[in-house]
Design a protein around this motif. Sequence first.
Motif, PDB file in Angstrom:
ATOM      1  N   PRO A  64       0.843  -1.140   0.048  1.00 20.97           N
ATOM      2  CA  PRO A  64       0.094   0.020   0.166  1.00 20.97           C
ATOM      3  C   PRO A  64       0.839   1.410  -0.016  1.00 20.97           C
ATOM      4  CG  PRO A  64      -0.139  -1.086   2.002  1.00 20.97           C
ATOM      5  CD  PRO A  64       0.448  -1.957   1.087  1.00 20.97           C
ATOM      6  N   VAL A  65       2.055   1.230   0.734  1.00 21.53           N
ATOM      7  CA  VAL A  65       2.842   2.600   0.756  1.00 21.53           C
ATOM      8  C   VAL A  65       3.651   2.741  -0.653  1.00 21.53           C
ATOM      9  CG1 VAL A  65       4.600   3.435   1.878  1.00 21.53           C
ATOM     10  CG2 VAL A  65       3.059   2.301   3.408  1.00 21.53           C
ATOM     11  N   ALA A  66       3.923   1.715  -1.133  1.00 17.10           N
ATOM     12  CA  ALA A  66       4.593   1.852  -2.488  1.00 17.10           C
ATOM     13  C   ALA A  66       3.533   2.249  -3.385  1.00 17.10           C
ATOM     14  CB  ALA A  66       5.081   0.536  -2.853  1.00 17.10           C
ATOM     15  N   ARG A  81      -4.100  -7.074   1.597  1.00  9.69           N
ATOM     16  CA  ARG A  81      -3.776  -8.583   1.612  1.00  9.69           C
ATOM     17  C   ARG A  81      -2.137  -8.645   1.742  1.00  9.69           C
ATOM     18  NH1 ARG A  81      -5.584 -10.276  -3.031  1.00  9.69           N
ATOM     19  NH2 ARG A  81      -7.861 -10.066  -2.361  1.00  9.69           N
ATOM     20  N   ALA A  82      -1.680  -7.786   0.935  1.00  9.43           N
ATOM     21  CA  ALA A  82      -0.107  -7.708   0.909  1.00  9.43           C
ATOM     22  C   ALA A  82       0.279  -7.343   2.232  1.00  9.43           C
ATOM     23  CB  ALA A  82       0.419  -7.053  -0.537  1.00  9.43           C
ATOM     24  N   ALA A  83      -0.271  -6.499   2.832  1.00 10.34           N
ATOM     25  CA  ALA A  83       0.360  -5.857   4.126  1.00 10.34           C
ATOM     26  C   ALA A  83      -0.304  -6.564   5.239  1.00 10.34           C
ATOM     27  CB  ALA A  83      -0.239  -4.522   4.068  1.00 10.34           C
ATOM     28  N   GLY A  84      -1.102  -7.876   5.072  1.00 13.93           N
ATOM     29  CA  GLY A  84      -1.528  -8.645   6.142  1.00 13.93           C
ATOM     30  C   GLY A  84      -2.603  -8.065   6.761  1.00 13.93           C
ATOM     31  N   HIS A  85      -3.442  -7.172   6.311  1.00 18.26           N
ATOM     32  CA  HIS A  85      -4.878  -6.599   7.111  1.00 18.26           C
ATOM     33  C   HIS A  85      -5.840  -7.008   6.389  1.00 18.26           C
ATOM     34  CE1 HIS A  85      -2.675  -3.055   9.395  1.00 18.26           C
ATOM     35  NE2 HIS A  85      -1.746  -3.407   8.628  1.00 18.26           N
ATOM     36  N   ARG A 112      -0.208   5.811   7.562  1.00 18.31           N
ATOM     37  CA  ARG A 112       0.610   5.946   8.695  1.00 18.31           C
ATOM     38  C   ARG A 112      -0.151   5.548  10.168  1.00 18.31           C
ATOM     39  NH1 ARG A 112       3.064  10.051   5.661  1.00 18.31           N
ATOM     40  NH2 ARG A 112       1.532  11.751   6.731  1.00 18.31           N
ATOM     41  N   ALA A 113      -1.556   6.231  10.098  1.00 17.28           N
ATOM     42  CA  ALA A 113      -2.232   6.229  11.078  1.00 17.28           C
ATOM     43  C   ALA A 113      -2.704   4.786  11.507  1.00 17.28           C
ATOM     44  CB  ALA A 113      -3.349   7.225  10.862  1.00 17.28           C
ATOM     45  N   ILE A 114      -2.671   3.706  10.736  1.00 19.11           N
ATOM     46  CA  ILE A 114      -3.238   2.529  10.746  1.00 19.11           C
ATOM     47  C   ILE A 114      -1.790   1.689  10.670  1.00 19.11           C
ATOM     48  CG2 ILE A 114      -5.566   2.567  10.076  1.00 19.11           C
ATOM     49  CD1 ILE A 114      -4.716   1.448   7.436  1.00 19.11           C
ATOM     50  N   GLY A 115      -0.504   2.283  10.590  1.00 19.39           N
ATOM     51  CA  GLY A 115       0.769   1.373  10.508  1.00 19.39           C
ATOM     52  C   GLY A 115       0.974   0.632   9.392  1.00 19.39           C
ATOM     53  N   LEU A 116       0.301   0.845   8.144  1.00 15.22           N
ATOM     54  CA  LEU A 116       0.898   0.382   6.938  1.00 15.22           C
ATOM     55  C   LEU A 116       2.287   0.771   6.489  1.00 15.22           C
ATOM     56  CD1 LEU A 116      -2.453   0.537   4.866  1.00 15.22           C
ATOM     57  CD2 LEU A 116      -1.457  -1.432   6.229  1.00 15.22           C
ATOM     58  N   ASP A 117       2.906   1.800   7.169  1.00 11.81           N
ATOM     59  CA  ASP A 117       4.149   2.124   6.583  1.00 11.81           C
ATOM     60  C   ASP A 117       5.235   1.464   7.388  1.00 11.81           C
ATOM     61  OD1 ASP A 117       3.224   3.512   9.176  1.00 11.81           O
ATOM     62  OD2 ASP A 117       4.519   5.084   8.838  1.00 11.81           O
ATOM     63  N   LYS A 118       4.759   0.686   8.412  1.00 10.44           N
ATOM     64  CA  LYS A 118       5.905  -0.089   9.206  1.00 10.44           C
ATOM     65  C   LYS A 118       6.110  -1.560   8.632  1.00 10.44           C
ATOM     66  CE  LYS A 118       4.356   2.432  13.473  1.00 10.44           C
ATOM     67  NZ  LYS A 118       3.597   2.225  14.767  1.00 10.44           N
ATOM     68  N   PRO A 119       7.117  -1.974   8.889  1.00 15.52           N
ATOM     69  CA  PRO A 119       7.283  -3.468   8.234  1.00 15.52           C
ATOM     70  C   PRO A 119       6.537  -4.286   8.836  1.00 15.52           C
ATOM     71  CG  PRO A 119       9.342  -2.264   8.870  1.00 15.52           C
ATOM     72  CD  PRO A 119       8.343  -1.525   9.406  1.00 15.52           C
ATOM     73  N   ARG A 120       6.031  -5.353   8.488  1.00 16.77           N
ATOM     74  CA  ARG A 120       5.415  -6.548   8.778  1.00 16.77           C
ATOM     75  C   ARG A 120       6.009  -7.390   9.925  1.00 16.77           C
ATOM     76  NH1 ARG A 120       2.162  -9.815   4.105  1.00 16.77           N
ATOM     77  NH2 ARG A 120       1.603 -11.167   5.995  1.00 16.77           N
ATOM     78  N   GLN A 121       5.267  -7.723  11.085  1.00 11.47           N
ATOM     79  CA  GLN A 121       5.750  -8.515  11.817  1.00 11.47           C
ATOM     80  C   GLN A 121       5.949  -9.934  11.238  1.00 11.47           C
ATOM     81  OE1 GLN A 121       7.215  -7.487  14.737  1.00 11.47           O
ATOM     82  NE2 GLN A 121       6.701  -5.345  14.100  1.00 11.47           N
ATOM     83  N   ALA A 122       7.180 -10.565  11.499  1.00 14.24           N
ATOM     84  CA  ALA A 122       7.321 -12.186  10.901  1.00 14.24           C
ATOM     85  C   ALA A 122       6.545 -13.030  12.045  1.00 14.24           C
ATOM     86  CB  ALA A 122       8.834 -12.398  11.226  1.00 14.24           C
TER      87      ALA A 122
END
Length: 204
Positions: free
Chosen positions: A85-87, A147-151, A194-204
């Motif tokens: 999403p960020v990209a 889906r790609a961001a795991g949400h 940013r508010a929902i954390g999509l700019d942060k790396p996914r947790q493994a």
Amino acid sequence: MSRVRIRPTRDETRQRLFEAAAEVFAARGIGAASIDAIAAAAGFTRGAFYSNFESKDALIIAMLEDHVERSLEHHRDLLARHRDPVAYVAALRASERSRQDPLGRAPLLHMELVLFAARAEQRRPELAKRLRARRALVAEIVATTMRAAGHDVDPARAGAMLLALEDGFRLHRLIDPDTTPADSFLRAVSDLTRAIGLDKPRQA
């Protein structure tokens, strides 16, 4: 020797009429723009106009349809290359949509044409069809990027919200351009990611 084609194709004629109409609408207003003025600005006769469109309203609907089709193609091309999403938002911001069509270069004119066409009740079903196509596209983008961001989100609902947000900013810019930057919608989408954390790396 092959003969050199001089007369423009039907598609070329329509595109020239779209470009000319956008210029005349911007200069004179949609209501005051005449078919003669549009045809002359495109370098055609009145007859050439009527060989492609039965009326000014038909031209406007065709311009909106052309814009939606080009927008669908553009966004799906970006989505195929940017599923994060960020990209995706960054690619959308960087892309040069202004080269696609006259309404891509003039989002305020796009909004004005939609409002103009919506005043004619018989045209509303055609506008609704294009609105549903835009909603379906945004839902597809949301479903793929989330889906790609795991949400897990409702793509249709999120897509409708984003589309309403985009149209709202267009309307605000039409009313008060001094306080509504041209990239207001993309700024808002970036803030949301940013508010929902999509700019942060996914947790493994």
